[in-house]
Design a protein around this motif. Structure first.
Motif, PDB file in Angstrom:
ATOM      1  N   PHE A  81       5.390  -7.804  65.457  1.00 47.35           N
ATOM      2  CA  PHE A  81       5.762  -6.410  65.665  1.00 47.35           C
ATOM      3  C   PHE A  81       4.717  -5.778  66.596  1.00 47.35           C
ATOM      4  CE2 PHE A  81       7.908  -7.970  61.965  1.00 47.35           C
ATOM      5  CZ  PHE A  81       9.192  -7.482  62.128  1.00 47.35           C
ATOM      6  N   ASP A  82       4.140  -4.661  66.231  1.00 46.87           N
ATOM      7  CA  ASP A  82       3.184  -4.016  67.125  1.00 46.87           C
ATOM      8  C   ASP A  82       1.862  -4.790  67.146  1.00 46.87           C
ATOM      9  OD1 ASP A  82       2.668  -1.521  68.746  1.00 46.87           O
ATOM     10  OD2 ASP A  82       1.015  -1.386  67.330  1.00 46.87           O
ATOM     11  N   SER A  83       1.089  -4.625  68.222  1.00 45.17           N
ATOM     12  CA  SER A  83      -0.187  -5.323  68.331  1.00 45.17           C
ATOM     13  C   SER A  83      -1.182  -4.882  67.268  1.00 45.17           C
ATOM     14  CB  SER A  83      -0.791  -5.113  69.719  1.00 45.17           C
ATOM     15  OG  SER A  83      -0.977  -3.729  69.975  1.00 45.17           O
ATOM     16  N   THR A  84      -0.924  -3.746  66.617  1.00 44.68           N
ATOM     17  CA  THR A  84      -1.774  -3.293  65.510  1.00 44.68           C
ATOM     18  C   THR A  84      -1.274  -3.791  64.163  1.00 44.68           C
ATOM     19  OG1 THR A  84      -0.531  -1.227  65.264  1.00 44.68           O
ATOM     20  CG2 THR A  84      -2.396  -1.211  66.790  1.00 44.68           C
ATOM     21  N   GLN A  85      -0.348  -4.764  64.189  1.00 44.45           N
ATOM     22  CA  GLN A  85       0.211  -5.339  62.964  1.00 44.45           C
ATOM     23  C   GLN A  85       0.077  -6.867  63.000  1.00 44.45           C
ATOM     24  OE1 GLN A  85       3.917  -3.069  63.821  1.00 44.45           O
ATOM     25  NE2 GLN A  85       3.946  -2.639  61.631  1.00 44.45           N
ATOM     26  N   PRO A  86      -1.140  -7.396  62.841  1.00 46.43           N
ATOM     27  CA  PRO A  86      -1.341  -8.842  62.903  1.00 46.43           C
ATOM     28  C   PRO A  86      -0.654  -9.572  61.744  1.00 46.43           C
ATOM     29  CG  PRO A  86      -3.331  -7.750  62.123  1.00 46.43           C
ATOM     30  CD  PRO A  86      -2.407  -6.668  62.589  1.00 46.43           C
ATOM     31  N   ASP A  87       0.022 -10.669  62.070  1.00 45.95           N
ATOM     32  CA  ASP A  87       0.710 -11.458  61.056  1.00 45.95           C
ATOM     33  C   ASP A  87      -0.282 -12.207  60.179  1.00 45.95           C
ATOM     34  OD1 ASP A  87       2.954 -10.762  62.715  1.00 45.95           O
ATOM     35  OD2 ASP A  87       4.026 -12.446  61.819  1.00 45.95           O
ATOM     36  N   LEU A  88       0.000 -12.206  58.877  1.00 49.75           N
ATOM     37  CA  LEU A  88      -0.813 -12.958  57.926  1.00 49.75           C
ATOM     38  C   LEU A  88      -0.440 -14.438  57.958  1.00 49.75           C
ATOM     39  CD1 LEU A  88      -0.647 -10.372  55.051  1.00 49.75           C
ATOM     40  CD2 LEU A  88      -2.789 -11.211  56.041  1.00 49.75           C
ATOM     41  N   ASN A  89      -1.372 -15.273  57.537  1.00 45.94           N
ATOM     42  CA  ASN A  89      -1.154 -16.712  57.413  1.00 45.94           C
ATOM     43  C   ASN A  89      -0.829 -17.032  55.964  1.00 45.94           C
ATOM     44  OD1 ASN A  89      -1.175 -19.499  57.404  1.00 45.94           O
ATOM     45  ND2 ASN A  89      -3.407 -19.667  57.579  1.00 45.94           N
ATOM     46  N   TRP A  90       0.450 -17.176  55.665  1.00 52.56           N
ATOM     47  CA  TRP A  90       0.878 -17.384  54.288  1.00 52.56           C
ATOM     48  C   TRP A  90       0.666 -18.823  53.803  1.00 52.56           C
ATOM     49  CZ3 TRP A  90       2.226 -14.545  50.137  1.00 52.56           C
ATOM     50  CH2 TRP A  90       2.250 -13.154  50.334  1.00 52.56           C
ATOM     51  N   GLU A  91       0.090 -19.668  54.646  1.00 54.78           N
ATOM     52  CA  GLU A  91      -0.341 -20.983  54.176  1.00 54.78           C
ATOM     53  C   GLU A  91      -1.718 -20.893  53.512  1.00 54.78           C
ATOM     54  OE1 GLU A  91       1.787 -23.248  54.300  1.00 54.78           O
ATOM     55  OE2 GLU A  91       3.140 -22.764  55.951  1.00 54.78           O
ATOM     56  N   ASN A  92      -2.370 -19.741  53.624  1.00 55.84           N
ATOM     57  CA  ASN A  92      -3.713 -19.537  53.073  1.00 55.84           C
ATOM     58  C   ASN A  92      -3.601 -19.037  51.628  1.00 55.84           C
ATOM     59  OD1 ASN A  92      -6.225 -18.195  52.348  1.00 55.84           O
ATOM     60  ND2 ASN A  92      -6.789 -18.325  54.501  1.00 55.84           N
ATOM     61  N   PRO A  93      -4.204 -19.753  50.656  1.00 59.47           N
ATOM     62  CA  PRO A  93      -4.097 -19.336  49.245  1.00 59.47           C
ATOM     63  C   PRO A  93      -4.634 -17.931  48.987  1.00 59.47           C
ATOM     64  CG  PRO A  93      -4.966 -21.571  49.413  1.00 59.47           C
ATOM     65  CD  PRO A  93      -4.939 -21.015  50.805  1.00 59.47           C
ATOM     66  N   GLN A  94      -5.631 -17.486  49.752  1.00 60.85           N
ATOM     67  CA  GLN A  94      -6.177 -16.146  49.530  1.00 60.85           C
ATOM     68  C   GLN A  94      -5.131 -15.061  49.802  1.00 60.85           C
ATOM     69  OE1 GLN A  94      -9.823 -15.423  51.639  1.00 60.85           O
ATOM     70  NE2 GLN A  94     -10.834 -17.250  50.832  1.00 60.85           N
ATOM     71  N   VAL A  95      -4.274 -15.291  50.775  1.00 62.65           N
ATOM     72  CA  VAL A  95      -3.207 -14.335  51.072  1.00 62.65           C
ATOM     73  C   VAL A  95      -2.262 -14.241  49.883  1.00 62.65           C
ATOM     74  CG1 VAL A  95      -1.255 -13.835  52.579  1.00 62.65           C
ATOM     75  CG2 VAL A  95      -3.405 -14.675  53.560  1.00 62.65           C
ATOM     76  N   ARG A  96      -1.889 -15.371  49.338  1.00 66.70           N
ATOM     77  CA  ARG A  96      -0.967 -15.381  48.194  1.00 66.70           C
ATOM     78  C   ARG A  96      -1.594 -14.710  46.981  1.00 66.70           C
ATOM     79  NH1 ARG A  96       3.152 -20.383  48.749  1.00 66.70           N
ATOM     80  NH2 ARG A  96       3.030 -20.628  51.004  1.00 66.70           N
ATOM     81  N   GLU A  97      -2.860 -14.986  46.748  1.00 59.04           N
ATOM     82  CA  GLU A  97      -3.539 -14.379  45.602  1.00 59.04           C
ATOM     83  C   GLU A  97      -3.628 -12.864  45.760  1.00 59.04           C
ATOM     84  OE1 GLU A  97      -7.287 -16.358  45.519  1.00 59.04           O
ATOM     85  OE2 GLU A  97      -6.408 -18.322  45.045  1.00 59.04           O
ATOM     86  N   MET A  98      -3.907 -12.410  46.972  1.00 57.94           N
ATOM     87  CA  MET A  98      -4.029 -10.973  47.189  1.00 57.94           C
ATOM     88  C   MET A  98      -2.726 -10.258  46.865  1.00 57.94           C
ATOM     89  SD  MET A  98      -3.498  -8.192  49.535  1.00 57.94           S
ATOM     90  CE  MET A  98      -3.617  -8.591  51.270  1.00 57.94           C
ATOM     91  N   PHE A  99      -1.600 -10.811  47.288  1.00 61.09           N
ATOM     92  CA  PHE A  99      -0.337 -10.120  47.050  1.00 61.09           C
ATOM     93  C   PHE A  99       0.116 -10.234  45.596  1.00 61.09           C
ATOM     94  CE2 PHE A  99      -0.185  -9.700  51.591  1.00 61.09           C
ATOM     95  CZ  PHE A  99       0.478  -8.499  51.745  1.00 61.09           C
ATOM     96  N   THR A 100      -0.253 -11.307  44.921  1.00 60.20           N
ATOM     97  CA  THR A 100       0.014 -11.364  43.486  1.00 60.20           C
ATOM     98  C   THR A 100      -0.715 -10.231  42.776  1.00 60.20           C
ATOM     99  OG1 THR A 100       0.334 -13.762  43.536  1.00 60.20           O
ATOM    100  CG2 THR A 100      -0.201 -12.781  41.410  1.00 60.20           C
TER     101      THR A 100
END
Length: 577
Positions: A185-204
């Motif tokens: 999307f916009d350049s101020t909206q960097p995509d997350l790497n959902w292969e990273n366990p820390q990303v999954r833990e944060m959203f849980t």
């Protein structure tokens, strides 16, 4: 007329089916619903003050677009802190008060969740910028080296949904060029790497934070985008939310190709994990206490779309096929059939929606020539919709939609018959699509213009101030809430009657039986409960009036009958049982 040929298509459910299988859910866009402090921007106290209106309207739940801490480069869909409220909208105490008041009024609360990307101001992205390539901090996002001997070319050819490249290159403090990062999307909206366990833990943890505060569910933004194809291969079509959904990219009869940034199989593991989190908040399995997940998944074909609502994943997915459907009887019949068939395969309810914060409102969209590709915004110099025709068809489409079994969504103001602000001056536009597309697509501002509550007040009662964050068109005055309340035949009173009758007859859990006794320009079906009580729905999309069954008792109609016949672009409910 002859006895109609009917055939059952979708079985009725029990009257005590879980609430989300038949709910009517109302979308509030917080910036544009009600301004409590007079700064011209809607806020949480403003929403809370207007919740009695929604209770009177008869909705079951409210879905709130993002209210999190954000620099607002994309109206809050660029989140800097998922566990706090942006001061623009209020405080966490205001959120708690809103949830409590809604529950007191019998309204459930669904909040937006934006997991595909964060704001570039999120602490994680700022930490990534401060570290070297290959660091754990950068691994939370989609960083990559550029192509070419000096890395000066993007890692692939992907384009942003908002226009322009989907990659931005970093520069060091000394101006040395560095890695690239992905932003669909916009350049101020960097995509997350959902292969990273820390990303999954944060959203849980984020899910638990809001569930503990009492929310009843989450609408998941860009639910089909979290996982990208291995190797990030080039994509030679336009990057729309459906990939190659545009007609010019599709050969006749062919399904659209699956883009490498959308609908990858790995997303389903994420939602199975989330479903377990939500189930943990209802250990006794009480259907009235279910917390739900709703997918914004622009996915074709419909069989892949319903994979998101298998029994161990999400509860609902938006039915964009219905929203995108042309105003033709054959097309409507087909999309309803396909939607119900696909949902039945996985035991899920279908959903129905005609407008939201991302598309031209259906009161305007249906005033365009039938079959025209839906524009991404309408503005000065564009072909203007036929307002009267659009309103007539919008009423007919809504009467048809709210008789269908499943769950229905209403976008704020559609119950007033609000059109898009199609003459919105370009210089006041705020949607990043306008700039990133090089002023070729006007974007979504026209459907986000603030609500009119009182015709004689500044900003039509949107707030106590004298201006709103986007200007309202003059047509909003006669359509304001106070001009329609109690007025027979008004759009607002039509919606109130529709929702009350839908609830009284349990149409959301009804059986659907197609009625083939009319011509090719008519959509006709019956929705009845397990005892056979319900409505006979007839929608006339043809040029000539349609005779109704002899002795039929009219429950409601989107427009007045003429000589006992159903006029063009009109839908009627007749009593059954």
């Amino acid at each position: 007329m002859t006895t109609p040929a009917t055939h059952p298509h979708h079985p009725a459910e029990s009257h005590d089916a879980p609430w989300w299988r038949h709910a009517v859910i109302y979308q509030v866009y917080p910036r544009s619903w009600a301004d409590g402090n007079g700064d011209g921007i809607g806020d949480l106290p403003g929403i809370t003050s207007r919740l009695p209106y929604l209770a009177d309207l008869g909705v079951d739940a409210v879905w709130l677009s993002p209210f999190y801490v954000s620099p607002m480069n994309d109206a809050g869909y660029d989140v800097a802190d998922y566990r706090d409220i942006d001061p623009l909208f209020g405080t966490l105490d205001d959120a708690d008060a809103l949830i409590a008041q809604a529950h007191e009024l019998g309204i459930r609360v669904i909040v937006d969740l934006v997991p595909n990307h964060t704001s570039s101001q999120h602490e994680w992205f700022q930490a990534a910028l401060a570290t070297a390539p290959g660091s754990p901090e950068r691994d939370r996002y989609m960083f990559a080296e550029g192509k070419g001997a000096d890395g000066s070319q993007p890692p692939n050819n992907w384009q942003s949904v908002f226009g322009g490249p989907a990659w931005t290159r970093l520069e060091g403090a000394d101006g040395t060029p560095g890695q690239w990062y992905l932003h669909l999307f916009d350049s101020t909206q960097p995509d997350l790497n959902w292969e990273n366990p820390q990303v999954r833990e944060m959203f849980t943890d984020v899910l638990a934070f809001w569930l503990d505060r009492g929310v009843d569910g989450f609408r998941v933004d860009v639910a089909h985008g979290l996982i990208k194809a291995d190797g990030l291969p080039d994509w030679h079509e336009r990057t729309g939310m459906l990939g190659s959904h545009e007609e010019e990219h599709r050969t006749e009869g062919a399904q659209p190709a699956r883009a490498p940034m959308w609908d990858q199989d790995g997303v389903h593991e994420i939602y199975r994990e989330w479903r377990q989190v939500l189930e943990g908040y209802n250990p006794e399995g009480d259907p009235a206490k279910d917390r739900i997940l709703v997918a914004e998944a622009w996915v074709e074909p419909v069989e892949r779309a319903v994979a998101y609502v298998r029994p161990d994943e999400m509860h609902q997915a938006f039915n964009f096929g219905f929203l995108e459907c042309a105003w033709r009887a054959e097309d409507l019949h087909q999309v309803v059939t396909d939607s119900l068939d696909a949902a039945d395969l996985v035991g899920a309810p279908s959903t129905w929606v005609l407008s939201n914060h991302d598309v031209v409102r259906h009161a305007s969209r249906l005033g365009l020539e039938v079959g025209v590709t839906r524009p991404n915004g309408i503005g000065v110099g564009d072909v203007q919709p036929n307002n009267a025709l659009g309103m007539r068809r919008a009423r007919a489409a809504t009467v048809l939609m709210l008789a269908l079994p499943g769950s229905a969504y209403i976008y704020q103001g559609e119950e007033l018959g609000l059109p898009d602000h199609t003459a919105l001056p370009d210089e006041v536009r705020q949607d990043p699509t306008w700039e990133r597309s090089g002023h070729t697509e006007r974007g979504r501002d026209g459907c986000r213009v603030p609500m009119p509550w009182e015709a004689g007040q500044p900003t039509y009662g949107f707030g106590p101030g004298h201006q709103s964050w986007l200007p309202q068109p003059e047509i909003y005055g006669p359509l304001a809430v106070d001009r329609q309340q109690g007025v027979a035949g008004s759009s607002l009173e039509l919606y109130r009657t529709l929702l009350a009758t839908r609830r009284e007859l349990d149409l959301g859990v009804g059986e659907l039986v197609w009625d083939d006794g009319f011509g090719p320009d008519v959509v006709a079906f019956r929705t009845t409960d397990q005892a056979g009580v319900g409505v006979h729905v007839i929608a006339n999309l043809g040029a000539e009036p349609v005779a109704l069954p002899t002795g039929a008792e009219v429950v409601l109609s989107s427009a007045a009958l003429v000589g006992g016949e159903l006029p063009t672009d009109t839908t009627v409910w007749l009593r059954v049982g």
